[in-house]
Scaffold this motif. Structure first.
Motif, short mmCIF file in Angstrom:
data_model
loop_
_atom_site.label_atom_id
_atom_site.label_comp_id
_atom_site.label_asym_id
_atom_site.label_seq_id
_atom_site.Cartn_x
_atom_site.Cartn_y
_atom_site.Cartn_z
N ALA A 102 51.76 67.71 -24.99
CA ALA A 102 50.93 66.52 -24.90
C ALA A 102 51.69 65.41 -24.19
N ASP A 103 50.95 64.41 -23.78
CA ASP A 103 51.57 63.26 -23.12
C ASP A 103 52.26 62.38 -24.16
N VAL A 104 53.15 61.52 -23.69
CA VAL A 104 53.79 60.54 -24.58
C VAL A 104 52.74 59.55 -25.07
N LEU A 105 53.11 58.74 -26.05
CA LEU A 105 52.13 57.87 -26.71
C LEU A 105 51.70 56.70 -25.85
N GLY A 106 52.63 56.11 -25.12
CA GLY A 106 52.29 54.90 -24.39
C GLY A 106 52.13 55.13 -22.90
N PRO A 107 51.52 54.16 -22.24
CA PRO A 107 50.91 52.95 -22.83
C PRO A 107 49.54 53.24 -23.41
N LEU A 111 48.43 50.81 -29.09
CA LEU A 111 49.80 50.39 -29.37
C LEU A 111 49.94 48.87 -29.29
N LEU A 112 49.22 48.25 -28.36
CA LEU A 112 49.21 46.78 -28.34
C LEU A 112 48.62 46.24 -29.63
N ALA A 113 47.57 46.89 -30.13
CA ALA A 113 46.97 46.46 -31.40
C ALA A 113 47.97 46.63 -32.54
N GLU A 227 47.14 52.50 -36.09
CA GLU A 227 46.86 52.62 -34.65
C GLU A 227 47.76 53.66 -34.00
N VAL A 228 49.00 53.74 -34.45
CA VAL A 228 49.92 54.74 -33.89
C VAL A 228 49.44 56.14 -34.24
N ALA A 229 49.02 56.34 -35.48
CA ALA A 229 48.49 57.64 -35.88
C ALA A 229 47.28 58.03 -35.04
N ARG A 230 46.44 57.07 -34.73
CA ARG A 230 45.26 57.36 -33.91
C ARG A 230 45.65 57.75 -32.49
N VAL A 231 46.71 57.14 -31.96
CA VAL A 231 47.18 57.53 -30.63
C VAL A 231 47.68 58.98 -30.65
#
Length: 249
Positions: A102-107, A111-113, A227-231
């Motif tokens: 999978a891709d990395v989390l950001g941007p 993550l801003l939230a 929010e991180v878990a959702r990403v």
């Protein structure tokens, strides 16, 4: 009646640290991911310092008869670990596993939230935005792509209404957190906040905290923010898209 296809196992790949807070935070985040997607099997492996290792997790899954895995780098930018270390580990995985990285989390807007959530938890309010300068403090990297991404995030975040947003780095790049804090003071921001753009405590986040000594507010690391878990689940779902026939055969 046709049986439902088995969902790939999600293997979260964390960096690892000698600091026990790191693993505790990673496990808390994984627990939140499981709570958001009941029935999804989620395992955690570490690149260094902490067990289980990524290789050990993949070996265990293969021994159980698992075939499909989504390997998700628990990283905020595409730096060396995402480009070199993790692909190398996955190439050494048992051959019977079909692994999609999978891709990395950001941007990500999520993550801003999460960054704003941590600042508000530290005492700021939305009404403070226009008078508050923020240091977006990341671990740092020697990879120009990763540094450019942090600068882009800072610019994007500034456009949401903060007085100013400046990137800073705990290693490999400049400016340091303390220098960015002083720059925002010099700009005339009424208050200065430091938002660590890191996932878990450890050596470099502690350096960020020391650099925030002259700031008015220091937020916590992103950690198990919802929010991180959702990403993580977004990246998992993206990686589950059908493989081309030649690769998925």
């Amino acid at each position: 009646m046709r049986s439902k296809p088995v969902r790939p196992v999600l293997v979260v790949i964390a960096h690892g640290s000698r600091d026990p807070r790191h693993a505790a935070t990673v496990h808390a985040l994984v627990r939140r991911v499981r709570s958001l997607r009941p029935g999804l099997r989620v395992e955690t492996g570490f690149l260094d310092f902490t067990i289980p290792s990524v290789h050990g997790v993949l070996e265990s899954l293969a021994a159980e008869g698992v075939r499909d895995v989504v390997a998700l780098p628990l990283l905020l930018t595409r730096a060396f670990h995402a480009k070199a270390d993790i692909p190398a580990v996955l190439r050494d995985a048992p051959p019977q596993l079909r692994i999609r990285q999978a891709d990395v989390l950001g941007p990500s807007p999520l993550l801003l939230a999460a960054l704003e959530r941590r600042l508000y938890e530290a005492g700021l309010t939305p009404a403070d935005k226009s008078s508050t300068g923020v240091v977006l403090a990341s671990a740092g990297s020697s990879d120009p792509e990763a540094i450019a991404v942090i600068a882009d995030i800072a610019r994007e975040w500034w456009h949401t209404g903060w007085c100013a947003v400046r990137p800073a780095f705990a290693s490999a790049s400049l400016p340091r957190t303390e220098d960015a804090v002083r720059e925002l003071r010099a700009l005339g921001c009424e208050r200065v906040a430091v938002a660590p753009y890191v996932l878990a405590p450890g050596f470099l986040p502690d350096r960020i905290a020391r650099g925030a000594a002259e700031a008015d507010v220091l937020a916590d690391v992103l950690g198990p923010a919802p929010e991180v878990a959702r990403v993580l689940l977004e990246r998992y779902d993206e990686a589950r898209l059908p493989l081309p026939a030649a690769l998925g055969a």
